[in-house]
Design an enzyme around this catalytic site. Structure first.
Site, PDB file in Angstrom:
ATOM      1  N   ALA A 101      29.326 -20.040  11.524  1.00  0.00           N
ATOM      2  CA  ALA A 101      28.213 -19.148  12.053  1.00  0.00           C
ATOM      3  C   ALA A 101      28.260 -17.812  11.456  1.00  0.00           C
ATOM      4  CB  ALA A 101      28.481 -19.188  13.610  1.00  0.00           C
ATOM      5  N   LYS A 102      27.355 -16.896  11.757  1.00  0.00           N
ATOM      6  CA  LYS A 102      27.055 -15.574  11.310  1.00  0.00           C
ATOM      7  C   LYS A 102      26.237 -14.746  12.232  1.00  0.00           C
ATOM      8  CE  LYS A 102      29.220 -13.075   7.887  1.00  0.00           C
ATOM      9  NZ  LYS A 102      30.664 -13.187   7.426  1.00  0.00           N
TER      10      LYS A 102
END
Ligand code: NAD
Length: 411
Positions: A101-102
């Site tokens: 994720a980011k």
């Protein structure tokens, strides 16, 4: 080329290598969830300011999603999406039980007071607390965020969900952070350099190294390499580059930046050159540890180093990658080279979940073990498939995510 397109290109090379069918490629590339939120705060001046925040959750087939949170004015969905998928491949490659994720907020932290930054962070958590969590998605520091921001995130998240130190990593050591997290990425670069040199039959004292960037990653990489007897001949930061043919005194340079607001400006123990000249130095090992996209189609042909370790994310543009590959340059790709950070983040999460604290020695030993295994795996696959280390790394990562996706079942 945009960040997302570059990751897509490397993904495609590896997917070709694995002969993945088109529908599986689409499945693996498409993010699971993309969240975009509006964050409104009252500034110290009494004015209302609005910011946009993002969290892209790319894949969770191998475990909770993991990735940094970036505060920078250039943050946009394309960049966050690219970095989220990079995290999926990175965690899979190092074999951590995570997905990718980011997140980010389009904001310039320098233009805000600490109070305003705290308000923005807490307002962001108010909007996304339902989709993050120790078993869902675990943010960490990235550009523009640090241990203090992580402490705010944990505190705000706990207002909804109760005691949950494992909701973020990169926390202050006094507040459930891990020993050795700060040095982890740079140390990992050094561990990988030693592994690669051994494989290539090169001796550390005969290996001249140039490092671009002397921040968290670059300075710790320089320290570890100097301790391992590699000859660091050039270092740099935004103030310029500093070169000494018979080797820099790294402990001295580290003391200098500590006393000089973390800057090499005015460092007089070496010849001053430009950052561009540093990239083109006649050295054995080049470590870009500052910005993305610094090795371009324009300067690739002038780069003399036969080995590059990509400490920064995406320092080599794909066109440059092709030129360097043609010339036989060995590149340790970013998804392996800077994986030390997420590895020690994983150790922090494990300690939080077990309410047990490891000492620095244990963190270092486990880091060495995890990265050494990942390196040997990549090296072997590259030999077997006769491909670059980058394609080998992506191939291993994609195959793991692909297998996990199939084993989980597709309804
Ligand atoms: P940092 O902010 O601590 O340091 C960045 C360094 O780059 C500083 O020395 C700065 O002066 C220098 N710099 C900035 N602009 C420059 C320019 N134009 N030319 C030369 N030097 C310049 O950042 P960091 O945490 O060391 O991260 C460096 C890179 O590594 C980034 O690409 C980051 O995404 C990546 N990375 C960091 C981590 C981590 O754990 N910190 C993990 C994975 C990847």
């Amino acid at each position: 080329m945009k960040a997302f397109e570059a990751v897509q290109l490397y993904f495609d090379h590896a997917a070709d290598e694995l002969q993945l069918p088109e529908n599986m490629r689409t499945l693996l590339v498409t993010p699971k969830r993309e969240v975009q939120v509006q964050i409104a705060i009252e500034r110290d001046s009494g004015d209302v300011a609005t910011f946009i925040g993002y969290r892209v959750q790319h894949d969770d087939s191998r475990g909770p999603m993991k990735g940094g949170l970036r505060y920078h004015p250039d943050v946009d969905l394309d960049e966050v999406r690219a970095l989220a998928s990079l995290m999926t491949w990175k965690t899979a490659l190092v074999n951590l039980p995570y997905g990718g994720a980011k997140g980010g907020i389009a904001v310039s932290p320098r233009d805000l007071s600490i109070k305003e930054l705290e308000k923005i962070t807490r307002a962001f958590v108010d909007q996304i607390h339902d989709v993050i969590g120790p078993d869902r998605d675990i943010p960490a520091p990235d550009m523009g965020t640090d241990h203090v921001v992580m402490a705010w995130i944990r505190n705000q998240y706990e207002k909804y969900h109760g005691f949950s130190p494992a909701v973020v990593t990169g926390k202050p050591v006094e507040l459930y952070g891990a020993e050795g997290r700060e040095e982890a990425t740079g140390r990992g670069v050094g561990i990988l350099a030693n592994k690669l040199l051994k494989r290539l039959g090169r001796k550390p004292p005969e290996t001249r190294v140039a490092i671009q960037g002397f921040g968290n990653v670059g300075s710790h990489a320089a320290k570890f390499m100097a301790e391992s007897e590699l000859k660091v001949v050039a270092i740099s930061d935004i103030s310029g580059a500093y070169y000494k043919a018979n080797g820099l005194n790294i402990p001295h340079a580290l003391r200098y930046i500590l006393a000089n607001k973390h800057s090499l400006a005015g460092y007089s123990e070496a010849e001053r050159i430009s950052n561009l000249e540093l990239l083109e130095l006649d050295v054995d090992l080049l470590v870009p540890a500052a910005l993305g996209g610094v090795i371009t189609a324009e300067n690739a042909a002038s780069i003399k180093a036969p080995i590059i370790i990509e400490a920064a994310n995406q320092p080599t543009q794909p066109a440059a990658d092709a030129i360097l590959d043609e010339r036989g340059t060995i590149i340790v790709p970013d998804i392996l080279a800077n994986a030390g950070g997420v590895t020690v983040s994983y150790f922090e999460w494990v300690q939080n979940l077990q309410y047990y604290k490891w000492n620095l020695n244990r963190v270092r030993q486990e880091l060495d073990y995890t990265l050494s295994n990942a390196f040997e795996n990549v090296w072997q696959v590259a030999q077997e498939r006769k491909c670059t280390l980058r394609t080998a790394a992506y191939t291993i990562a994609i195959e793991r995510v692909f297998r996990a996706t199939l084993l989980n079942g597709i309804s």
